[in-house]
Write a protein that holds these residues in place. Structure first.
Motif, PDB file in Angstrom:
ATOM      1  N   LYS A 201       0.853  -1.180   0.000  1.00 54.21           N
ATOM      2  CA  LYS A 201       0.000   0.000   0.000  1.00 54.21           C
ATOM      3  C   LYS A 201       0.891   1.232   0.000  1.00 54.21           C
ATOM      4  CE  LYS A 201      -3.754   2.312   2.373  1.00 54.21           C
ATOM      5  NZ  LYS A 201      -4.721   2.243   3.488  1.00 54.21           N
ATOM      6  N   PHE A 202       0.711   2.076  -1.021  1.00 49.95           N
ATOM      7  CA  PHE A 202       1.424   3.344  -1.111  1.00 49.95           C
ATOM      8  C   PHE A 202       0.493   4.444  -0.624  1.00 49.95           C
ATOM      9  CE2 PHE A 202       3.537   0.696  -4.302  1.00 49.95           C
ATOM     10  CZ  PHE A 202       4.871   0.911  -3.971  1.00 49.95           C
ATOM     11  N   LYS A 203       0.941   5.195   0.369  1.00 46.58           N
ATOM     12  CA  LYS A 203       0.113   6.239   0.984  1.00 46.58           C
ATOM     13  C   LYS A 203       0.525   7.624   0.477  1.00 46.58           C
ATOM     14  CE  LYS A 203      -0.363   3.533   5.204  1.00 46.58           C
ATOM     15  NZ  LYS A 203      -0.218   3.575   6.669  1.00 46.58           N
TER      16      LYS A 203
ATOM     17  N   ASP B 253       3.964   9.561   1.465  1.00 46.51           N
ATOM     18  CA  ASP B 253       5.216   8.924   1.035  1.00 46.51           C
ATOM     19  C   ASP B 253       5.610   7.720   1.882  1.00 46.51           C
ATOM     20  OD1 ASP B 253       5.463  10.822  -1.002  1.00 46.51           O
ATOM     21  OD2 ASP B 253       6.583  12.177   0.293  1.00 46.51           O
ATOM     22  N   ALA B 254       4.665   7.172   2.628  1.00 48.41           N
ATOM     23  CA  ALA B 254       4.896   5.959   3.403  1.00 48.41           C
ATOM     24  C   ALA B 254       4.303   4.775   2.642  1.00 48.41           C
ATOM     25  CB  ALA B 254       4.247   6.067   4.779  1.00 48.41           C
ATOM     26  N   PHE B 255       4.832   3.593   2.909  1.00 51.81           N
ATOM     27  CA  PHE B 255       4.260   2.376   2.340  1.00 51.81           C
ATOM     28  C   PHE B 255       4.220   1.300   3.412  1.00 51.81           C
ATOM     29  CE2 PHE B 255       8.733   1.438   1.920  1.00 51.81           C
ATOM     30  CZ  PHE B 255       8.816   0.069   2.091  1.00 51.81           C
ATOM     31  N   VAL B 256       3.296   0.349   3.227  1.00 48.71           N
ATOM     32  CA  VAL B 256       3.184  -0.814   4.098  1.00 48.71           C
ATOM     33  C   VAL B 256       3.095  -2.037   3.199  1.00 48.71           C
ATOM     34  CG1 VAL B 256       1.814  -2.004   5.845  1.00 48.71           C
ATOM     35  CG2 VAL B 256       1.981   0.498   5.886  1.00 48.71           C
TER      36      VAL B 256
ATOM     37  N   GLY C 246       7.877   1.572   5.461  1.00 49.35           N
ATOM     38  CA  GLY C 246       8.882   2.616   5.468  1.00 49.35           C
ATOM     39  C   GLY C 246       8.425   3.763   4.592  1.00 49.35           C
ATOM     40  N   MET C 247       9.376   4.405   3.964  1.00 49.99           N
ATOM     41  CA  MET C 247       9.112   5.545   3.086  1.00 49.99           C
ATOM     42  C   MET C 247       9.478   5.161   1.649  1.00 49.99           C
ATOM     43  SD  MET C 247       8.073   7.674   5.342  1.00 49.99           S
ATOM     44  CE  MET C 247       7.957   9.210   4.460  1.00 49.99           C
TER      45      MET C 247
END
Length: 139
Positions: free
Chosen positions: A49-51, A54-57, A77-78
């Protein structure tokens, strides 16, 4: 901290992507020595998942037959987008060991994502090259 080059670039990856397949090839001194392919299903699940911030999970889950609990691995992370490349920075460290660089392509309809990772490492007299491709559908 904002890593994105532009908001327009960032929009192409925003959202949750569910992996359909993963393929990898390993070369030793230019000769293919191993090739593997995985098709994801109800027992093997991978998504990212890209938020907007600029964070991702990233979540990976494996369900083994006969086991009550599934193995689930979640990390994040980022990320930074530069042209057709996305760099994933896992955790809070930005060193080489916690960084993955992927070339990517989003389909014209915005519903499919293909990522590619290619890297080499040298070990004494040998050169190992790893190539992997993952295909996702937008959730």
């Amino acid at each position: 901290m904002n890593f994105s080059s532009t908001k327009k670039d960032n929009n192409s990856l925003l959202g949750t992507w569910v992996a359909l397949s993963y393929a990898e090839k390993l070369y030793k001194n230019g000769v293919l020595v191993n090739e593997d392919e995985l098709l994801y299903d109800k027992n093997q699940h991978f998504e990212i998942k890209f938020k907007k911030n600029d964070a991702f999970v990233q979540t990976e889950q494996t369900n083994e037959l006969g086991k009550i609990e599934a193995g689930k691995n979640k990390r994040g992370g980022m990320y930074k987008i530069t042209g057709q490349t996305v760099t994933l920075y896992y955790g809070s460290s930005f060193d080489e060991e916690s960084t993955v660089v992927l070339s990517f392509e989003v389909s014209q309809n915005g519903q499919q994502l293909t990522t590619k990772n290619v890297y080499e490492r040298k070990d004494v007299d040998d050169i190992f090259k790893h190539e992997s491709t993952r295909i996702f559908n937008k959730k």
